[in-house]
Design an enzyme around this catalytic site. Structure first.
Site, mmCIF file in Angstrom:
data_model
loop_
_atom_site.group_PDB
_atom_site.id
_atom_site.type_symbol
_atom_site.label_atom_id
_atom_site.label_comp_id
_atom_site.label_asym_id
_atom_site.label_seq_id
_atom_site.Cartn_x
_atom_site.Cartn_y
_atom_site.Cartn_z
ATOM 1 N N GLU A 1 -26.997 7.224 69.462
ATOM 2 C CA GLU A 1 -28.399 7.273 69.038
ATOM 3 C C GLU A 1 -29.215 6.099 69.559
ATOM 4 O OE1 GLU A 1 -25.932 8.249 67.130
ATOM 5 O OE2 GLU A 1 -26.496 10.236 66.393
ATOM 6 N N HIS B 1 -25.657 11.964 54.164
ATOM 7 C CA HIS B 1 -26.376 13.000 54.909
ATOM 8 C C HIS B 1 -27.541 13.609 54.132
ATOM 9 C CE1 HIS B 1 -23.018 12.623 57.580
ATOM 10 N NE2 HIS B 1 -23.380 13.644 58.337
#
Ligand SMILES: Cc1ncc(C[n+]2csc(CCOP(=O)(O)OP(=O)(O)O)c2C)c(N)n1
Ligand SMILES: [Mg+2]
Lengths: 367, 332
Positions: free
Chosen positions: B60, B129
Site C-alpha cells: 500500500e 477490518h
C-alpha cells in the site's frame, strides 16, 4: 554469474563483475579527461563546499531555522551524479540536498534564499532546508521523511513509462533508508514494472549515530537490490570521475533498457548529522578518516599534481566561488519574507468551497 | 433516468472518465484480473488493458506513493484501497506526501489523484477490518475527503474527484455498494466539492450524516414522518472541506440536531459538527446536540455484539425522540 538467462539481468553485479562497458574496466584517470571538464567539476565541488560552510555559519547566526543537514564530504558524489543526468531527467532526494539542488542547476541564490525562508527561495519559503523543489530543473523535491521519496520517484518513473518518454528518474537516499518499508516496496514495484529509475544510496556509514552494521543485516547495501533482481553497483563516492562513470552507465542503461538500477556510493559525512550535532559518538579515528577522505582536498591535490590546476588558477576559482556564495547570502539576506497574506495560497490547487481560512484567534463563523 | 447500484455508478463513471482522459488510470490490489475485491472494476482490464488498469503487489505504501509521484508528473491515478483499514499502511504517503507536496513546495506541483476506498462495519469482519477512520484524513489540510451516500452522488462526486487537481480521499461503504438509486442517463454532472446538501426538508429537528449514515438518516426521517415528526436531513457529502454553513443554517431553523456517524464518538466527526453548531447556532439551540456513534470497542466478530456496537436506525430514532423531549416541544 552471467545474467543473460534471467529476464531482468538478475542477481547482483559487483563493481568488478557482471557486464561493464570497456571504459569501466579500469578506474577512470584524470589523464584521460579534458582539463576544462576537470576544472568545472572542481569548481562545482568547491562551490558546494563553500555554500555549505556558509550555510552552517548562517544557521549558527540564527538566519536559518529548523533542521539543517549538510553535504560536507559528499561533494564528489553529488557532482558525479548530477553530471550523469540529462537536463530532462528527474531527481528526488532526501533532506540532505542543498548540494543536489545546486548541482541540478538551481541558482545558489534561490537555494540560500529558501534556507533563509524568503519568498525568492526555490520553494518560496514554504519548504526550508529539507524541501527544495524546482519544476524547471526537474529537481522534484527534497523530502524530510526518511524513505518518503522512494515511492514518489518510482511513481514518476511510472509516469515516464506510461507516456513512453525517455527521461530517467534518479532517487537519492542515505544508507539508513535501506531499512524502511518504502525501500522494499519501491524497489519491488520498480523492478516488476520495468521502470527507468536509478536508486542511489549514499553510504556515509551512518544514519544519525547508528552505523550501517547496526542497522542493516546485509551491510553491503548494493547487494540488497538482488532480492528484486535489480543490479547493484558500488562506487567510491570520493572519486568524482568514478561516480560520474558508474552513474552515467546506470542512467543510460535505465533509459535504454527500461529497468531500475541501484548505485551505492561510499561517502563520508565530515560533520555531525545536522549542524547542531557535535557527533560525540564518533571516535577520533573516524573523525580523522573523514578528514583524510576529504574529496575536495584530494581532488584538488590530484589536479595540482597533474598540472591541471595551478596555484594561480586555484586562487582564481576560490575567489569566484567565494563571490558566488557571498552573492547568494546577500541575495537571501536582502530578499523579502513571504507576505502573511499568502498564508492560504497553497493549500489546494483547485479552489474549493468552504475551505477554512481562519486565523488562530478567529471565530469559526465570521458574522 | 436509470435505477442502478452504487457499485454500477462507480464503475460507469470510472469507465467514462478513462475514455474521456488518457491520463486517468487505475491501480490497486486485485483490480484487474480479479476484477476488484468488491467488483467495482469489473470488465475494465478487458476493456482498457494492463497499462490503464494496473494490478499492484500488496504494498500500500509503495503503490499509493507511486500514484502520488505519477500525479506529480501530470497523470491522474485513481487508486483503489481494498478497505480503508489498509490505508494505514499508506498513511505516510497520503498525509506526509500527497497532502503536503502542493504547499510544501510553494504551489509548484499539484497532486491530482484519487484514493477510492470503502469503510463500513457490519460484515462480521472483526476488529481490524471494520473501522471507519475517515476522520484521520478529514483532519488534514491539503486533502479533500468525499463521502457520497447515493449512486447519483457517487457518480457526480467521483467525476469531481478525478477532475480535481488535489488529492481526494473518496470514501465508499461496504453497506452501500448494493444500494440502488436513480442516475440520469448520460449524466455528466460534476459535484461541487465542499458542499453539503439538505436532502430532505423538515422543521422539527436536523439529522446530520454522511456516507451510509446519510442513507440511514433518510430512512429514519421517512419513518419519523409517520409519527408526525418533521426531520430535516443534511448529507455532509464533503468531510473536508466541511460545509458548516449548511449545517448551521438548518439548525437555526429546527433548533436541535442529532449527528449520525459510523465512527467512534470521542474526537469523532460528530464532535466537530457539534462544536460547529454550538458556535454557529448557540442562540437557536433548544437542546444539546446528540451524537449517535459506534460503541468504543475494537469491533467484535460475533453478530449480536457487532450489531449492538453499530449505530442503527433504532438508535437514531431513540436519539431523536430524546432530543425532542429535551426540547419539550414534542413527545415521541
Ligand atoms: C521515517 C523517519 N524516521 C526517522 C526520521 C529521523 N531521521 C532523520 S535523518 C535520519 C537518519 C537517516 O540516515 P541515512 O538514511 O543514512 O541518511 P543520512 O542522514 O546519513 O544522509 C533519521 C533517523 C525521519 N526523518 N523519518
Ligand atoms: Mg547515512
Amino acid at each position: 554469474m552471467a545474467d543473460t538467462a534471467k529476464p531482468k539481468g538478475g542477481g547482483t553485479a559487483r563493481s568488478t563483475g557482471g557486464r561493464r562497458r570497456s571504459r569501466k574496466d579500469a578506474a577512470p584517470s584524470i589523464a584521460d579527461e579534458q582539463p576544462k571538464t576537470l576544472l568545472e567539476y572542481y569548481r562545482q565541488m568547491l562551490l558546494i563546499r563553500r555554500f555549505e560552510e556558509r550555510t552552517a555559519q548562517a544557521y549558527t547566526q540564527a538566519r536559518i531555522g529548523g533542521y539543517c543537514h549538510l553535504n560536507l564530504g559528499e561533494e564528489a558524489t553529488i557532482v558525479g551524479l548530477m553530471t550523469a543526468l540529462q537536463e530532462r531527467d528527474y531527481l528526488f532526494t532526501n533532506y540532505r540536498e542543498h548540494g543536489y539542488a545546486i548541482g541540478k542547476g538551481i541558482h545558489p541564490r534561490r537555494v540560500m534564499a529558501e534556507l533563509y525562508g524568503r519568498s525568492t527561495g526555490v520553494s518560496k519559503g514554504w519548504g526550508g532546508s529539507m524541501h527544495m523543489f524546482d519544476t524547471e530543473t526537474r529537481m522534484l523535491g527534497g523530502y524530510g521523511i526518511v524513505g518518503g521519496q522512494l515511492p514518489l520517484a518510482t511513481g514518476a518513473a511510472l509516469a515516464v513509462s506510461y507516456r513512453g518518454g525517455d527521461e530517467v528518474v534518479m532517487c537519492q537516499m542515505g544508507d539508513g533508508t535501506t531499512n524502511i518499508g518504502a525501500w522494499h516496496e519501491s524497489l519491488n514495484i520498480a523492478s516488476l514494472w520495468n521502470l527507468p529509475v536509478v536508486f542511489v544510496v549514499i553510504n556515509n556509514y551512518t544514519g544519525m549515530g547508528t552505523t550501517v552494521e547496526k542497522s542493516s543485516a546485509e551491510p553491503e547495501l548494493y547487494k540488497r537490490g538482488s532480492a528484486f533482481r535489480i543490479e547493484g553497483v558500488r562506487v567510491d563516492g570520493q572519486d568524482v570521475l568514478a561516480v560520474r562513470d558508474a552513474a552515467t552507465d546506470l542512467v543510460e542503461r535505465a533509459r535504454s533498457e527500461q529497468r531500475p538500477f541501484l548505485l551505492e556510493a561510499m561517502s563520508h559525512r565530515m560533520k555531525g548529522h545536522s549542524v547542531v550535532d557535535p557527533a560525540k559518538y564518533r571516535t577520533p579515528e573516524q573523525v580523522e578518516e573523514a578528514k583524510a577522505n576529504d574529496p575536495v582536498a584530494s581532488f584538488e591535490s590530484q589536479l595540482l599534481e597533474a598540472g591541471v590546476l595551478t596555484e594561480e588558477l586555484k586562487q582564481e576559482i576560490a575567489d569566484s566561488v567565494r563571490d558566488e556564495v557571498t552573492d547568494a547570502a546577500d541575495f537571501a539576506e536582502n530578499s523579502p519574507h513571504p507576505d502573511v497574506a499568502t498564508l492560504f495560497d497553497y493549500t489546494y490547487a483547485t479552489p474549493v468551497a468552504n475551505e477554512s481560512r481562519r486565523m488562530p484567534a478567529d471565530p469559526v463563523f465570521a458574522d | 433516468m436509470s435505477v442502478i447500484t452504487y457499485r454500477q455508478a462507480l464503475r460507469d463513471t470510472l469507465r467514462a472518465e478513462m475514455h474521456r482522459d488518457e491520463n486517468v488510470f487505475l491501480l490497486g490490489e486485485e483490480i484487474g484480473v480479479f476484477e476488484g475485491s468488491y467488483k467495482i472494476t469489473e470488465g475494465l482490464l478487458k476493456e482498457f488493458g494492463e497499462r490503464r488498469v494496473r494490478d499492484t503487489p500488496i504494498a500500500e505504501e509503495g503503490f499509493v506513493g507511486a500514484a502520488v509521484g505519477a500525479a506529480m508528473l501530470g497523470l491522474r491515478p485513481v487508486v483503489e484501497l481494498m478497505t480503508i483499514n489498509f490505508s494505514l499502511i499508506a498513511i505516510d504517503q497520503i498525509i506526509n506526501h500527497a497532502a503536503k507536496i502542493y504547499g510544501m513546495f510553494g504551489g509548484q506541483t499539484s497532486v491530482p489523484m484519487v484514493i477510492r476506498t470503502p469503510g463500513g462495519g457490519g460484515q462480521q469482519l472483526g476488529a481490524t477490518h471494520s473501522q471507519n477512520i475517515e476522520l484521520f484524513y478529514s483532519f488534514i489540510p491539503g486533502l479533500k475527503v468525499l463521502a457520497p451516500s447515493t449512486p447519483a452522488e457517487a457518480a457526480s462526486m467521483l467525476r469531481a474527484a478525478i477532475r480535481d487537481d488535489d488529492p481526494v480521499l473518496f470514501l465508499e461503504n461496504l453497506g452501500l455498494y448494493n444500494t440502488k438509486g436513480e442516475v440520469p442517463d448520460g449524466d455528466d454532472t460534476v459535484a461541487e466539492i465542499g458542499r453539503a446538501a439538505v436532502t430532505r426538508e423538515g422543521t422539527d429537528i436536523t439529522l446530520i450524516g454522511y456516507s451510509r449514515m446519510a442513507m440511514v438518516a433518510s430512512q429514519v426521517a421517512e419513518k419519523l414522518a409517520e409519527e408526525g415528526i418533521s426531520v430535516e436531513v443534511v448529507d455532509l457529502r464533503s468531510l473536508r472541506p466541511l460545509d458548516r454553513e449548511t449545517i448551521v443554517e438548518s439548525v437555526r431553523k429546527t433548533g436541535c440536531a442529532v449527528v449520525a456517524e459510523d465512527d467512534w464518538l470521542t474526537y469523532g466527526i460528530g464532535a466537530e459538527i457539534a462544536a460547529s453548531i454550538q458556535e454557529g447556532a448557540f442562540d437557536w439551540l433548544d437542546a444539546p446536540v446528540r451524537r449517535v456513534a459506534m460503541a468504543e470497542v475494537p469491533m467484535p466478530y460475533a453478530k449480536p455484539l457487532e450489531t449492538a456496537a453499530l449505530p442503527s436506525p433504532e438508535s437514531l430514532i431513540t436519539a431523536v425522540h430524546e432530543t425532542l423531549r429535551a426540547v419539550g416541544r414534542r413527545v415521541g
